[in-house]
Enzyme design. Structure first.
Site, mmCIF file in Angstrom:
data_model
loop_
_atom_site.group_PDB
_atom_site.id
_atom_site.type_symbol
_atom_site.label_atom_id
_atom_site.label_comp_id
_atom_site.label_asym_id
_atom_site.label_seq_id
_atom_site.Cartn_x
_atom_site.Cartn_y
_atom_site.Cartn_z
ATOM 1 N N GLY A 119 5.326 -1.579 -1.206
ATOM 2 C CA GLY A 119 6.100 -0.784 -0.596
ATOM 3 C C GLY A 119 5.710 -0.307 0.774
ATOM 4 O O GLY A 119 4.768 -0.765 1.345
ATOM 5 N N HIS B 263 4.541 7.366 -3.772
ATOM 6 C CA HIS B 263 3.472 7.010 -2.802
ATOM 7 C C HIS B 263 4.215 6.968 -1.633
ATOM 8 O O HIS B 263 3.608 7.567 -0.456
ATOM 9 C CB HIS B 263 2.764 5.607 -3.293
ATOM 10 N N GLU B 264 5.199 6.356 -1.398
ATOM 11 C CA GLU B 264 5.968 6.120 -0.237
ATOM 12 C C GLU B 264 6.552 7.578 0.327
ATOM 13 O O GLU B 264 6.403 7.505 1.374
ATOM 14 C CB GLU B 264 6.993 5.067 -0.463
ATOM 15 N N HIS C 138 4.219 9.513 2.145
ATOM 16 C CA HIS C 138 4.074 9.138 3.443
ATOM 17 C C HIS C 138 5.003 9.820 4.306
ATOM 18 O O HIS C 138 4.481 10.184 5.572
ATOM 19 C CB HIS C 138 4.217 7.524 3.580
ATOM 20 N N CYS D 229 -3.104 1.032 -0.307
ATOM 21 C CA CYS D 229 -2.232 1.524 0.754
ATOM 22 C C CYS D 229 -2.555 0.463 1.950
ATOM 23 O O CYS D 229 -3.786 0.315 2.178
ATOM 24 C CB CYS D 229 -2.555 3.030 1.037
ATOM 25 N N LEU D 230 -1.434 -0.029 2.480
ATOM 26 C CA LEU D 230 -1.705 -0.953 3.659
ATOM 27 C C LEU D 230 -2.196 -0.164 4.532
ATOM 28 O O LEU D 230 -2.821 -0.755 5.559
ATOM 29 C CB LEU D 230 -0.293 -1.483 4.119
ATOM 30 N N GLN E 163 4.351 4.387 8.736
ATOM 31 C CA GLN E 163 3.081 3.447 8.444
ATOM 32 C C GLN E 163 3.442 2.230 9.686
ATOM 33 O O GLN E 163 2.088 1.780 10.066
ATOM 34 C CB GLN E 163 3.222 2.695 7.247
#
Ligand code: ZN
Length: 182
Positions: free
Chosen positions: A50, A143-144, A147, A101-102, A55
């Site tokens: 995701g 999670h997304e 963000h 997380c990226l 991000q």
């Protein structure tokens, strides 16, 4: 249509990750379509499941997510693009699982999430899109969407003692497995 591009991923410490993202005014705008395509390509390149627009330094309410129930399915899954997404928890019980997380490379931690959510969004044609997600897919969506509100997974953790490097977790798992066969 321009060529797709890999975008630079903002990392923990960049203020854009803590900002509340703006709604996308027109989901059908060519630049939004291009951003969505780049998000997908950037997510795939980083082996993510995701990715949210903030991000990649675009403070807009746009996410891409893989509708998967386990990580094994990641390669075959086609990503879902959600513009201005909204989530509704469909149950109250929280379940903890490790997340990464990226934007926070190499770290993982136990994060409580609800197991099922309803989602509502627009697609890139501006059409309403809605559905239900459970398990890993529900976790990815939570999670997304976090963000988009400037929330990172460690801010959701109940106990920071589970925050760990992926490599260390793998080492501990291997040690535990070796202990079991002995
Ligand atoms: Zn993330």
């Amino acid at each position: 249509m321009g060529a797709m591009a890999l975008l630079k991923i903002a990392r923990l410490g960049h203020p854009i990750l803590l900002a509340r993202a703006r709604p996308v005014p027109d989901p059908t705008a060519p630049e939004i379509r291009a951003l969505a395509a780049d998000l997908v390509e950037t997510m795939r390149d980083a082996s993510g499941i995701g990715l949210a627009a903030p991000q990649v330094h675009a403070s807009l309410r746009l996410i891409v997510a893989l509708p998967i129930t386990d990580r094994e399915g990641a390669r075959e899954a086609s990503p879902l693009v959600l513009v201005n997404p909204e989530l509704e928890p469909l149950e109250e019980t929280l379940e903890e699982a490790f997340e990464g997380c990226l934007s926070i490379p190499e770290l993982r931690g136990l994060v409580p999430r609800v197991r099922r959510v309803g989602f509502r969004a627009l697609d890139l044609e501006g059409r309403p899109l809605e559905g239900e997600a459970a398990g890993l897919f529900a976790r990815i969506l939570q999670h997304e969407v976090d963000h988009l509100d400037g929330i990172l997974f460690p801010m959701r953790m109940r106990d920071l003692r589970s925050l760990a490097f992926e490599s260390e977790l793998a080492r501990q798992r291997a040690a535990a497995a070796a202990e079991e066969v002995r």
